[in-house]
Enzyme design. Structure first.
Site, PDB file in Angstrom:
ATOM      1  N   GLU A 106      19.079 -10.071   3.398  1.00  0.00           N
ATOM      2  CA  GLU A 106      18.382 -10.935   4.374  1.00  0.00           C
ATOM      3  C   GLU A 106      17.158 -11.561   3.726  1.00  0.00           C
ATOM      4  O   GLU A 106      16.642 -11.027   2.761  1.00  0.00           O
ATOM      5  CB  GLU A 106      17.850 -10.084   5.547  1.00  0.00           C
ATOM      6  CG  GLU A 106      18.871  -9.266   6.251  1.00  0.00           C
ATOM      7  CD  GLU A 106      18.225  -8.214   7.150  1.00  0.00           C
ATOM      8  OE1 GLU A 106      17.012  -8.301   7.428  1.00  0.00           O
ATOM      9  OE2 GLU A 106      18.950  -7.297   7.554  1.00  0.00           O
ATOM     10  N   LYS A 108      13.250 -12.159   3.307  1.00  0.00           N
ATOM     11  CA  LYS A 108      12.046 -11.397   3.636  1.00  0.00           C
ATOM     12  C   LYS A 108      11.034 -12.385   4.197  1.00  0.00           C
ATOM     13  O   LYS A 108      10.550 -13.267   3.500  1.00  0.00           O
ATOM     14  CB  LYS A 108      11.479 -10.719   2.395  1.00  0.00           C
ATOM     15  CG  LYS A 108      10.283  -9.835   2.707  1.00  0.00           C
ATOM     16  CD  LYS A 108       9.935  -8.970   1.517  1.00  0.00           C
ATOM     17  CE  LYS A 108       8.839  -7.975   1.835  1.00  0.00           C
ATOM     18  NZ  LYS A 108       7.682  -8.508   2.532  1.00  0.00           N
ATOM     19  N   ASP A 110       7.687 -13.930   5.716  1.00  0.00           N
ATOM     20  CA  ASP A 110       6.274 -13.724   5.425  1.00  0.00           C
ATOM     21  C   ASP A 110       5.478 -13.913   6.714  1.00  0.00           C
ATOM     22  O   ASP A 110       4.816 -14.924   6.916  1.00  0.00           O
ATOM     23  CB  ASP A 110       5.852 -14.737   4.360  1.00  0.00           C
ATOM     24  CG  ASP A 110       4.582 -14.306   3.676  1.00  0.00           C
ATOM     25  OD1 ASP A 110       4.062 -13.229   4.011  1.00  0.00           O
ATOM     26  OD2 ASP A 110       4.112 -15.058   2.810  1.00  0.00           O
ATOM     27  N   TYR A 220      14.941  -8.067  12.936  1.00  0.00           N
ATOM     28  CA  TYR A 220      15.770  -7.555  11.846  1.00  0.00           C
ATOM     29  C   TYR A 220      16.120  -6.076  11.972  1.00  0.00           C
ATOM     30  O   TYR A 220      16.829  -5.545  11.141  1.00  0.00           O
ATOM     31  CB  TYR A 220      15.143  -7.826  10.473  1.00  0.00           C
ATOM     32  CG  TYR A 220      13.699  -7.411  10.332  1.00  0.00           C
ATOM     33  CD1 TYR A 220      13.336  -6.088  10.336  1.00  0.00           C
ATOM     34  CD2 TYR A 220      12.714  -8.383  10.189  1.00  0.00           C
ATOM     35  CE1 TYR A 220      12.020  -5.718  10.212  1.00  0.00           C
ATOM     36  CE2 TYR A 220      11.383  -8.025  10.060  1.00  0.00           C
ATOM     37  CZ  TYR A 220      11.044  -6.685  10.073  1.00  0.00           C
ATOM     38  OH  TYR A 220       9.742  -6.326   9.951  1.00  0.00           O
ATOM     39  N   LYS A 312      11.296  -9.495  -4.554  1.00  0.00           N
ATOM     40  CA  LYS A 312      10.282 -10.520  -4.336  1.00  0.00           C
ATOM     41  C   LYS A 312      10.544 -11.762  -5.185  1.00  0.00           C
ATOM     42  O   LYS A 312      11.051 -11.681  -6.295  1.00  0.00           O
ATOM     43  CB  LYS A 312       8.893  -9.966  -4.715  1.00  0.00           C
ATOM     44  CG  LYS A 312       8.509  -8.718  -3.972  1.00  0.00           C
ATOM     45  CD  LYS A 312       8.051  -9.042  -2.573  1.00  0.00           C
ATOM     46  CE  LYS A 312       6.638  -9.531  -2.575  1.00  0.00           C
ATOM     47  NZ  LYS A 312       5.728  -8.750  -1.794  1.00  0.00           N
ATOM     48  N   CYS A 406     -28.480  -6.899 -11.655  1.00  0.00           N
ATOM     49  CA  CYS A 406     -27.663  -7.044 -10.446  1.00  0.00           C
ATOM     50  C   CYS A 406     -28.104  -8.302  -9.703  1.00  0.00           C
ATOM     51  O   CYS A 406     -29.299  -8.472  -9.436  1.00  0.00           O
ATOM     52  CB  CYS A 406     -27.841  -5.811  -9.561  1.00  0.00           C
ATOM     53  SG  CYS A 406     -27.129  -6.029  -7.922  1.00  0.00           S
ATOM     54  N   CYS A 409     -29.923  -6.941  -6.241  1.00  0.00           N
ATOM     55  CA  CYS A 409     -31.164  -6.159  -6.183  1.00  0.00           C
ATOM     56  C   CYS A 409     -31.964  -6.201  -7.474  1.00  0.00           C
ATOM     57  O   CYS A 409     -33.014  -5.580  -7.566  1.00  0.00           O
ATOM     58  CB  CYS A 409     -30.861  -4.718  -5.786  1.00  0.00           C
ATOM     59  SG  CYS A 409     -30.065  -3.796  -7.119  1.00  0.00           S
ATOM     60  N   CYS A 424     -23.893  -1.880 -10.950  1.00  0.00           N
ATOM     61  CA  CYS A 424     -25.273  -1.810 -10.531  1.00  0.00           C
ATOM     62  C   CYS A 424     -25.483  -0.342 -10.154  1.00  0.00           C
ATOM     63  O   CYS A 424     -24.805   0.173  -9.273  1.00  0.00           O
ATOM     64  CB  CYS A 424     -25.499  -2.714  -9.321  1.00  0.00           C
ATOM     65  SG  CYS A 424     -27.000  -2.296  -8.423  1.00  0.00           S
ATOM     66  N   CYS A 429     -28.852  -0.415  -3.370  1.00  0.00           N
ATOM     67  CA  CYS A 429     -28.654  -1.860  -3.491  1.00  0.00           C
ATOM     68  C   CYS A 429     -28.063  -2.383  -2.181  1.00  0.00           C
ATOM     69  O   CYS A 429     -27.051  -1.865  -1.695  1.00  0.00           O
ATOM     70  CB  CYS A 429     -27.706  -2.157  -4.644  1.00  0.00           C
ATOM     71  SG  CYS A 429     -27.197  -3.870  -4.741  1.00  0.00           S
TER      72      CYS A 429
HETATM   73  S1  IVH Z   1      13.176  -4.107   7.141  1.00  0.00           S
HETATM   74  C1  IVH Z   1      11.803   0.498   7.237  1.00  0.00           C
HETATM   75  N1  IVH Z   1      13.699  -6.663   6.921  1.00  0.00           N
HETATM   76  O1  IVH Z   1       8.277  -6.685   5.152  1.00  0.00           O
HETATM   77  C2  IVH Z   1      11.504  -0.876   6.746  1.00  0.00           C
HETATM   78  N2  IVH Z   1      11.422  -5.982   6.788  1.00  0.00           N
HETATM   79  O2  IVH Z   1       7.059  -5.337   2.912  1.00  0.00           O
HETATM   80  C3  IVH Z   1      11.968  -1.899   7.698  1.00  0.00           C
HETATM   81  N3  IVH Z   1       9.827  -7.817   6.512  1.00  0.00           N
HETATM   82  O3  IVH Z   1       7.075  -3.951   6.986  1.00  0.00           O
HETATM   83  C4  IVH Z   1      11.686  -3.246   7.220  1.00  0.00           C
HETATM   84  N4  IVH Z   1      11.316  -9.429   6.501  1.00  0.00           N
HETATM   85  O4  IVH Z   1       7.203  -6.263   8.185  1.00  0.00           O
HETATM   86  C5  IVH Z   1      12.744  -5.722   6.921  1.00  0.00           C
HETATM   87  N5  IVH Z   1      14.346  -8.885   6.765  1.00  0.00           N
HETATM   88  C6  IVH Z   1      13.376  -7.952   6.780  1.00  0.00           C
HETATM   89  C7  IVH Z   1      12.003  -8.275   6.639  1.00  0.00           C
HETATM   90  C8  IVH Z   1      11.045  -7.249   6.647  1.00  0.00           C
HETATM   91  C9  IVH Z   1      10.017  -9.130   6.416  1.00  0.00           C
HETATM   92  C10 IVH Z   1       8.494  -7.165   6.448  1.00  0.00           C
HETATM   93  C11 IVH Z   1       8.311  -5.985   7.364  1.00  0.00           C
HETATM   94  C12 IVH Z   1       7.994  -4.835   6.458  1.00  0.00           C
HETATM   95  C13 IVH Z   1       7.476  -5.542   5.253  1.00  0.00           C
HETATM   96  C14 IVH Z   1       7.590  -4.687   3.996  1.00  0.00           C
END
Ligand code: IVH
Length: 666
Positions: A106, A108, A110, A220, A312, A406, A409, A424, A429
């Site tokens: 899936e 990820k 943000d 998710y 990532k 510093c 201070c 420092c 300070c």
């Molecule tokens: S599963 C037990 N699926 O990324 C862990 N998380 O860096 C369950 N996140 O805390 C997480 N997209 O807030 C999952 N497709 C996805 C996600 C996702 C974003 C976030 C989530 C998690 C964080 C970890």
């Protein structure tokens, strides 16, 4: 009325999910008004899923705390394909599979993680992730987020109580619009869509409903489902997503069921190519072992599950110009050189500062004021200067050196031999005091509402506060006389200080700002000792005996409490009323199976492997996936795999299920 609700819901979907509205905002508002009027004259007919019900009453005071039904955990990270292959190898080993593992891949997202609890199919509580265990109750705000179902659709059986997890985010386009608006109103723009989403959710006063209405939720996970004989029907993560969809959620898309890790890697590459075309910012992909029973078998560690990993995206890079370099003084007195950059957008975020860490780093990278530099940003990591484009260096630049005094201070700075940090040394300070106070007041520590940065600056600069305990001696009259404070806010602050005094041992430990002691470590120490006095007299050895605490942490704790000034300050804080409920200390010393390593193979009859692992770990034992010289026992069930041969070769002690049971109960 039903027609009108259907019509409005359709426009919500077109507007928020498909980004192709068919009507103007004014037309939408007219329909909404019409519905409101109808409902006003027939209140009995108001449906809980009506779009008008999204305008719930905003929370009047600070947010209530919500303990998550199950912790909201994080994910382990991989940054390259080999790390993904290693993850896969571990999964294959642990599950003893010969054939490729099926993963659900899936995007990820943000955004900001949230938990939504539905009781009898109706949204009852929505909370932020918080510290993973306890979040904030932001139900009223979440109800305004248009694509969060207030009532689940009966597309699949609905458990009596279910927790749906997902991410709240802002589309890139809406983020830009929101920031343009904020600039117009002389407000600080948000640094990235995630901050904008989290900030929107945590609005307390003068709620900007439009901002909440532009949030989007993507589900998710289903974390827990308790239902009298109506469990969810899913056996895989892919089915979990289908169930969520059937209940009316937008799910993280595009997801894909992948056979084997190479298919996951290919999916990730496709996603990366589409990165900037996604509606919502994504910072990578997530691979989850698809079968839920396999997930249970692999189990979960305190921080993250062992059945999932985040892959990532590589950091995004841009060039910029160094406008200046300033030395900032941190909580421990460390001077950090920070480069001020010509603002540059990197992957949706405006970057205007980058840390250069210390003098060695400045020297290594040879960064000078006026230089053109390559800057990178990786997720939520502080932006970094990767390198200098020396061909573009202007004439007459000079090497940068951290100041001898510093900047706050004027005390002489010191750099100890063998250390990278310049400090420092002045414990009084103002910079150190301010940073320490900010930390003490922060949410994971004493959580003093209303004690913000500006106020702390005033208190320290005005000489009203020189150390922690001074804060608890402040009186309303003094506070009311400060800039931008009145009687009301002074009284509020006094009240929140009183609330903050009643804390927990772990929060108190965090607040002290002991080096290397964050939330997780403080929890471990607090649970082990139960109260402060035994910690004050504990030696490094006793601290190190706690699972999860190594020599560095143990030494920091001992050094902190060895300093008479710190002991005096702690005593003073307690005298002024800061306190907590002592808990029973956990039995001292390691568990009966400590330092013994187990490996399991084959199926067990009396318990699942997940349970067996849990029980071994509860007694202090370790469970690993491979037999090695370090293995103490191999537990053998039916149809053992190749681990048995290896164990025989290495003369590892072999236990059958009955022998294991005996070991666990003796
Ligand atoms: S599963 C037990 N699926 O990324 C862990 N998380 O860096 C369950 N996140 O805390 C997480 N997209 O807030 C999952 N497709 C996805 C996600 C996702 C974003 C976030 C989530 C998690 C964080 C970890």
């Amino acid at each position: 009325m039903g027609l009108l609700i259907g019509e409005l819901s359709r426009h919500d979907r077109l507007y928020y999910q498909e980004d192709r509205p068919e009507v103007t905002d004014a037309e939408y508002d007219r329909l909404l008004r019409e519905l409101r009027e109808l409902e006003a004259s027939h209140p009995a007919l108001i449906r809980p899923d009506s779009p008008t019900q999204r305008f719930g009453a905003p929370p009047a005071e600070g947010f209530a705390e919500v303990r998550h039904l199950e912790p909201m955990r994080s994910l382990d990270n991989a940054t390259n394909a080999d790390a993904m292959r290693n993850f896969d190898a571990r999964v294959l080993r642990e599950l003893e599979r010969g054939e490729p593992i099926e993963y659900c891949a899936e995007p990820k997202l943000d955004g900001a993680g949230v938990e939504l609890i539905y009781d009898q199919g109706r949204l009852s509580v929505g909370s932020t992730r918080g510290d993973g265990h306890v979040g904030e109750d932001v139900t009223a705000n979440l109800r305004l987020c248009p694509n969060i179902p207030l009532v689940l659709l009966p597309g699949r059986p609905i458990p009596e109580r279910v927790s749906v997890r997902g991410e709240v985010a802002l589309s890139a386009a809406r983020f830009e619009r929101l920031n343009a608006q904020r600039l117009e109103r002389d407000q600080e723009p948000f640094a990235n869509p995630r901050n904008a989403a989290a900030g929107s959710l945590r609005q307390l006063h003068d709620i900007d409903t439009q901002r909440l209405r532009s949030l989007e939720f993507r589900a998710y996970a289903i974390a827990i489902a308790i239902g009298a004989g109506r469990p969810i029907a899913a056996t895989t993560q892919a089915e979990v997503l289908e169930t969520l969809s059937a209940w009316g959620f937008a799910v993280s898309q595009p997801s894909e069921t992948c056979r084997g890790i190479e298919a996951v890697i290919a999916y990730h590459q496709r996603l990366l190519a589409d990165r900037n075309r996604m509606r919502i910012e994504i910072d990578g992909s997530v691979a989850k072992v698809n079968r839920l029973d396999d997930q249970a078998e692999l189990g979960t560690l305190a921080r993250a599950p062992r059945w999932a990993i985040a892959f990532k995206f590589p950091p995004q890079r841009e060039t910029s110009i160094v406008l200046g370099i300033q030395a900032q003084v941190g909580r421990t007195g460390a001077l950090t050189p920070v480069a001020e950059l010509h603002p540059v957008r990197i992957g949706g975020v405006t970057v205007s500062h980058a840390s250069l860490h210390n003098q060695d780093e400045v020297d290594r990278k040879q960064v000078r004021v006026g230089d053109t530099v390559v800057v990178q940003r990786a997720g939520d990591v502080i932006p970094q200067i990767v390198s200098v484009v020396t061909s573009k260096r202007p004439k007459k630049t000079r090497r940068y050196r951290l100041p001898r005094r510093c900047p706050v201070c004027r005390a002489k700075t010191v750099r100890l031999e063998g250390e990278a940090v310049t400090r420092c040394p002045n414990l009084d300070c103002p910079a150190q005091i301010k940073n320490n106070l900010r930390h003490l007041a922060s949410r994971s520590a004493l959580d003093v509402e209303g004690l913000g940065e500006k106020l702390i600056d005033q208190l320290v600069e005005g000489g009203l506060v020189r150390r922690f305990s001074d804060v608890f001696r402040l009186d309303a009259a003094t506070l009311a006389g400060l800039d931008r404070m009145g009687e009301k806010s002074a009284a509020n602050l006094i009240a929140s200080l009183e609330r903050a005094q009643d804390t927990t041992l772990a929060r108190f430990l965090i607040g002290l700002g002991i080096r290397n002691v964050g939330t997780g470590v403080a929890d471990l120490i607090a649970a082990h000792f139960g109260d402060l006095d035994p910690i004050l007299s504990a030696g490094a050895e006793e601290l190190e005996a706690i699972d999860g605490i190594g020599p560095t942490i143990a030494e920091s704790v001992v050094a902190f409490f060895a300093d008479p000034r710190n002991r005096a300050e702690v005593a003073l804080l307690r005298k002024l009323g800061v306190g907590w409920k002592a808990t029973a200390p956990k039995p001292r010393g390691p568990g009966p199976l400590a330092e013994r390593t187990f490996v399991l193979t084959g199926g067990l009859a009396g318990m699942t492997r997940a349970t067996a692992k849990e029980r071994i770990r509860a007694l202090g034992g370790k469970v690993t996936g491979t037999v090695s010289k370090k293995t103490d026992y191999l537990v053998v069930g039916s149809d053992p795999g190749s681990k048995l041969d290896r164990a025989k070769q290495l003369k590892v002690e072999i236990l059958d299920e009955a022998a294991l049971e005996k070991l666990l109960t003796d």
